[in-house]
Write an enzyme that holds these catalytic residues in place. Structure first.
Site, PDB file in Angstrom:
ATOM      1  N   CYS A 201      89.609  17.002  37.385  1.00 52.85           N
ATOM      2  CA  CYS A 201      90.983  17.688  37.017  1.00 52.85           C
ATOM      3  C   CYS A 201      91.967  16.794  36.891  1.00 52.85           C
ATOM      4  O   CYS A 201      93.080  16.977  37.707  1.00 52.85           O
ATOM      5  CB  CYS A 201      91.246  18.838  38.192  1.00 52.85           C
ATOM      6  SG  CYS A 201      90.280  20.297  37.808  1.00 52.85           S
ATOM      7  N   GLU A 202      92.022  15.518  36.184  1.00 50.51           N
ATOM      8  CA  GLU A 202      93.005  14.894  35.781  1.00 50.51           C
ATOM      9  C   GLU A 202      92.649  13.989  34.498  1.00 50.51           C
ATOM     10  O   GLU A 202      91.707  13.759  34.104  1.00 50.51           O
ATOM     11  CB  GLU A 202      93.646  13.899  36.996  1.00 50.51           C
ATOM     12  CG  GLU A 202      92.276  13.176  37.690  1.00 50.51           C
ATOM     13  CD  GLU A 202      93.119  12.450  38.834  1.00 50.51           C
ATOM     14  OE1 GLU A 202      94.039  11.540  38.362  1.00 50.51           O
ATOM     15  OE2 GLU A 202      92.872  12.757  40.044  1.00 50.51           O
TER      16      GLU A 202
ATOM     17  N   GLY B 157      80.914 -13.229  42.822  1.00 54.88           N
ATOM     18  CA  GLY B 157      81.926 -13.330  41.638  1.00 54.88           C
ATOM     19  C   GLY B 157      81.580 -13.428  40.323  1.00 54.88           C
ATOM     20  O   GLY B 157      82.218 -13.588  39.287  1.00 54.88           O
TER      21      GLY B 157
ATOM     22  N   GLU C  39      76.907 -15.357  47.512  1.00 52.94           N
ATOM     23  CA  GLU C  39      77.075 -13.764  47.793  1.00 52.94           C
ATOM     24  C   GLU C  39      77.218 -13.000  46.508  1.00 52.94           C
ATOM     25  O   GLU C  39      78.053 -12.112  46.287  1.00 52.94           O
ATOM     26  CB  GLU C  39      78.195 -13.515  48.660  1.00 52.94           C
ATOM     27  CG  GLU C  39      78.020 -14.003  50.042  1.00 52.94           C
ATOM     28  CD  GLU C  39      79.351 -14.012  50.808  1.00 52.94           C
ATOM     29  OE1 GLU C  39      79.233 -13.880  52.267  1.00 52.94           O
ATOM     30  OE2 GLU C  39      80.365 -13.783  50.409  1.00 52.94           O
ATOM     31  N   PRO C  40      76.033 -13.259  45.608  1.00 55.39           N
ATOM     32  CA  PRO C  40      76.245 -12.382  44.415  1.00 55.39           C
ATOM     33  C   PRO C  40      76.227 -11.077  44.741  1.00 55.39           C
ATOM     34  O   PRO C  40      75.148 -10.378  45.375  1.00 55.39           O
ATOM     35  CB  PRO C  40      75.280 -12.733  43.418  1.00 55.39           C
ATOM     36  CG  PRO C  40      74.246 -13.579  44.415  1.00 55.39           C
ATOM     37  CD  PRO C  40      74.794 -13.862  45.800  1.00 55.39           C
ATOM     38  N   GLY C  41      76.831 -10.019  44.037  1.00 54.24           N
ATOM     39  CA  GLY C  41      76.649  -8.593  44.101  1.00 54.24           C
ATOM     40  C   GLY C  41      76.648  -7.986  42.850  1.00 54.24           C
ATOM     41  O   GLY C  41      75.409  -7.602  42.435  1.00 54.24           O
ATOM     42  N   ARG C  42      77.529  -8.151  42.087  1.00 54.52           N
ATOM     43  CA  ARG C  42      77.743  -7.377  40.557  1.00 54.52           C
ATOM     44  C   ARG C  42      76.470  -7.771  39.807  1.00 54.52           C
ATOM     45  O   ARG C  42      75.801  -7.325  39.019  1.00 54.52           O
ATOM     46  CB  ARG C  42      78.789  -7.784  40.150  1.00 54.52           C
ATOM     47  CG  ARG C  42      78.996  -6.982  38.860  1.00 54.52           C
ATOM     48  CD  ARG C  42      80.240  -7.660  38.055  1.00 54.52           C
ATOM     49  NE  ARG C  42      81.262  -7.799  38.644  1.00 54.52           N
ATOM     50  CZ  ARG C  42      82.495  -6.719  39.105  1.00 54.52           C
ATOM     51  NH1 ARG C  42      82.324  -5.815  38.489  1.00 54.52           N
ATOM     52  NH2 ARG C  42      83.417  -7.021  39.631  1.00 54.52           N
TER      53      ARG C  42
ATOM     54  N   TYR D 177      90.453   0.088  36.977  1.00 56.02           N
ATOM     55  CA  TYR D 177      90.603  -1.239  36.360  1.00 56.02           C
ATOM     56  C   TYR D 177      90.460  -1.230  34.820  1.00 56.02           C
ATOM     57  O   TYR D 177      90.794  -2.371  34.197  1.00 56.02           O
ATOM     58  CB  TYR D 177      89.618  -2.216  36.710  1.00 56.02           C
ATOM     59  CG  TYR D 177      88.874  -2.194  38.276  1.00 56.02           C
ATOM     60  CD1 TYR D 177      89.802  -2.609  39.299  1.00 56.02           C
ATOM     61  CD2 TYR D 177      87.718  -1.783  38.436  1.00 56.02           C
ATOM     62  CE1 TYR D 177      89.292  -2.386  40.708  1.00 56.02           C
ATOM     63  CE2 TYR D 177      87.107  -1.544  39.973  1.00 56.02           C
ATOM     64  CZ  TYR D 177      87.842  -1.905  40.890  1.00 56.02           C
ATOM     65  OH  TYR D 177      87.495  -2.034  42.361  1.00 56.02           O
TER      66      TYR D 177
ATOM     67  N   TYR E  72      79.201  -1.029  41.995  1.00 53.72           N
ATOM     68  CA  TYR E  72      80.483  -0.601  42.232  1.00 53.72           C
ATOM     69  C   TYR E  72      80.731   0.780  41.464  1.00 53.72           C
ATOM     70  O   TYR E  72      81.809   1.046  41.109  1.00 53.72           O
ATOM     71  CB  TYR E  72      81.364  -1.223  41.754  1.00 53.72           C
ATOM     72  CG  TYR E  72      81.519  -2.951  42.578  1.00 53.72           C
ATOM     73  CD1 TYR E  72      81.691  -2.987  43.894  1.00 53.72           C
ATOM     74  CD2 TYR E  72      81.211  -4.036  41.759  1.00 53.72           C
ATOM     75  CE1 TYR E  72      81.565  -4.302  44.299  1.00 53.72           C
ATOM     76  CE2 TYR E  72      80.902  -5.290  42.424  1.00 53.72           C
ATOM     77  CZ  TYR E  72      81.205  -5.226  43.836  1.00 53.72           C
ATOM     78  OH  TYR E  72      81.081  -6.650  44.551  1.00 53.72           O
TER      79      TYR E  72
HETATM   80  N1  LLP Z   1      81.483 -11.872  48.812  1.00 47.94           N
HETATM   81  C1  LLP Z   1      82.748 -11.239  49.188  1.00 47.94           C
HETATM   82  C2  LLP Z   1      83.489 -12.050  50.508  1.00 47.94           C
HETATM   83  C3  LLP Z   1      83.271 -10.547  48.388  1.00 47.94           C
HETATM   84  O1  LLP Z   1      84.523  -9.980  48.717  1.00 47.94           O
HETATM   85  C4  LLP Z   1      82.610  -9.955  47.123  1.00 47.94           C
HETATM   86  C5  LLP Z   1      83.320  -8.911  46.447  1.00 47.94           C
HETATM   87  C6  LLP Z   1      81.484 -10.320  47.072  1.00 47.94           C
HETATM   88  C7  LLP Z   1      80.875 -11.551  47.800  1.00 47.94           C
HETATM   89  C8  LLP Z   1      80.666  -9.929  45.706  1.00 47.94           C
HETATM   90  O2  LLP Z   1      81.302 -10.209  44.516  1.00 47.94           O
HETATM   91  P1  LLP Z   1      80.412  -9.931  43.237  1.00 47.94           P
HETATM   92  O3  LLP Z   1      79.479 -11.142  43.204  1.00 47.94           O
HETATM   93  O4  LLP Z   1      79.961  -8.525  43.226  1.00 47.94           O
HETATM   94  O5  LLP Z   1      81.691 -10.166  42.000  1.00 47.94           O
HETATM   95  N2  LLP Z   1      85.312  -3.061  43.260  1.00 47.94           N
HETATM   96  C9  LLP Z   1      85.346  -4.222  42.210  1.00 47.94           C
HETATM   97  C10 LLP Z   1      85.037  -5.364  42.740  1.00 47.94           C
HETATM   98  C11 LLP Z   1      85.347  -5.695  44.061  1.00 47.94           C
HETATM   99  C12 LLP Z   1      84.564  -7.113  44.521  1.00 47.94           C
HETATM  100  C13 LLP Z   1      84.897  -7.092  45.991  1.00 47.94           C
HETATM  101  N3  LLP Z   1      84.386  -8.184  46.608  1.00 47.94           N
HETATM  102  C14 LLP Z   1      84.739  -3.873  40.737  1.00 47.94           C
HETATM  103  O6  LLP Z   1      84.210  -2.616  40.659  1.00 47.94           O
HETATM  104  O7  LLP Z   1      84.993  -4.611  39.871  1.00 47.94           O
END
Ligand code: LLP
Length: 432
Positions: A362-363, A249, A291-294, A335, A391
């Protein structure tokens, strides 16, 4: 000058990413095109795991959240850094398996995992399963027994922390579809039940409070609440839970005015909070997962488009239309997410006008963004939208039967295909 450190301008005045000329990439691979900078991904992973080492004595694992951006090449890169993975569907698990990822370092998430998914996870030796609800706990217990396995599980807890972010990506509050609520006592009851399951081993608690969060305080508050819960479990159930997963997050810089805290700061403060709480209760510090993703994928990526048309509506706005849109860049329509953009072949020129970059779907809502500061855009120009590595590809669709773009990785100026562009044949592949 640019929103991500890996972007620069070369002697031709073209935008570069990871040392590669983006105009040349657009020519070679076509547009729309996702470009990911391998060194930037590696350095973000290292910053997290080195901070884990520095501030928490290495007693933890960084599990990249593959929902942000998943493909086999990404899994191979994460594996080669020694990090773990968070997967949330059989598709993400399968990608990891196909990439040869060490599955014992994978955590399997989801608020509605099917039996097929759970079985696949067990057959492939997933490290732990993060159980979301009681019916899943029961199904998993039965499945584990029938397969003669004792999987490691964590329980997903809603810690009741209000993280200041977009409502759709906020997850820690009581009104959320994810996990067991703390306030109502549901979480404690679930822990009690999990501890009594003969075919499951409870190895951790998990929380994730939301996404794109800039403030460190909610992360600290969540960690503290979770340690309080672990202490209650130890006291009342005489069971010590060895692991704590604090989710992801961390906010990143999408716009020049954004000023996120460095990841190091986050780990420093959270580690200190966990240590202090454990000292207070007099128990061992848990093994920590994050759990970093973004924050791993987003800054490493850009999306390249070719401008097809320019439409000036006097006194209203100027539309610049590109050859992609909400199918490959869905976050604006979902968003209202904003990005910085640059005309790659005019990267040295001043960004002198504000335009609406429109997609080709088409929107009317199909926009990459509004009021985007850009160099003067004309048909044939290449537009780079920055910090799109998370994402975007992972949330892309075939709306309007558009073909999904290719993904190219760059590494110190060299490029290679990681995901091929879809063909027209791919578009009808499953049609009968
Ligand atoms: N762990 C869990 C359990 C999660 O649900 C998520 C993201 C993460 C880790 C990774 O979070 P991050 O570090 O990427 O913020 N589609 C949306 C974001 C949805 C996030 C869902 N869960 C967007 O494009 O902003």
């Amino acid at each position: 000058m640019f929103v991500s450190d890996n972007l620069s301008v070369n002697e031709k005045g073209n935008l570069t990413i990871g040392g590669a000329d983006t105009v040349a990439l657009a020519e070679k691979y076509g547009t729309p095109l996702y470009v990911m900078d391998e060194q930037m991904i590696r350095s973000a992973l290292r910053r997290f795991h080195e901070s884990m080492e520095k501030f928490y004595g290495g007693k933890g694992l960084v599990c990249y959240a593959s929902k942000a951006f998943s493909c086999k090449e990404m899994c191979r890169i994460v594996a080669s850094e020694g990090d773990g993975l968070d997967a949330v569907s059989i598709g993400e698990l399968y990608t990891a398996v196909q990439a040869g990822f060490p599955m014992e370092k994978v955590g399997f998430h989801g608020n509605n995992k099917t039996n097929e998914e759970l079985r696949y996870a067990l057959e492939n030796g997933v490290g732990h399963i993060i159980v979301d609800n009681i019916s899943e706990l029961h199904r998993l217990e039965a499945l584990a027994e029938s397969m003669g396995k004792v999987p490691h599980i964590m329980l997903r807890i809603k810690p009741g922390i209000d993280a200041h972010t977009h409502q759709f990506i906020m997850t820690g509050q009581i009104d959320s579809k994810f996990g067991f609520a703390l306030e109502t006592g549901e979480a404690f009851e679930a822990i009690k039940e999990a501890v009594s399951c003969k075919n499951l081993k409870l190895v951790g608690l998990h929380c994730h409070i939301g996404s794109q969060i800039f403030d460190i305080d909610p992360f600290v508050a969540a960690a503290e609440v979770m340690i309080d819960l672990m202490a209650k479990v130890s006291r009342e159930l005489d069971y010590s839970i060895p692991g704590l997963n604090l989710g992801g997050g961390f906010g990143i810089k999408y716009l020049n005015e954004h000023d996120p805290q460095p990841f190091e700061k986050y780990l420093e403060r959270v580690s200190a909070a966990v240590k202090a709480k454990c000292d207070e209760y007099g128990f061992d510090q848990p093994y920590i997962y994050i759990e970093p993703g973004r924050s791993i994928a987003a800054p490493a990526g850009i999306t390249l488009y070719t401008v097809g048309a320019r439409k000036e509506i006097p006194g209203i706005r100027t539309y610049v239309s590109v050859d992609g849109g909400m199918a490959d860049s869905p976050r604006y329509i979902l968003y209202g997410s904003e990005y910085e953009a640059v005309i790659a072949n005019k990267a040295n020129e001043e960004r002198s006008e504000k335009v609406t970059i429109a997609g080709k779907c088409c929107e009317s809502g199909d926009l990459i963004g509004e009021n985007m500061l850009l160099q003067h855009a004309e048909p044939g120009d290449i537009i780079a939208v920055c910090a799109t590595g998370a994402y975007n590809y992972s949330m892309s669709s075939n709306y309007n039967r558009l073909q999904k773009p290719a993904v190219v990785f760059v590494n110190n100026g060299e490029s290679r295909i990681a995901v091929k562009r879809e063909t027209l044949e791919d578009i009808v592949r499953n049609d009968v």
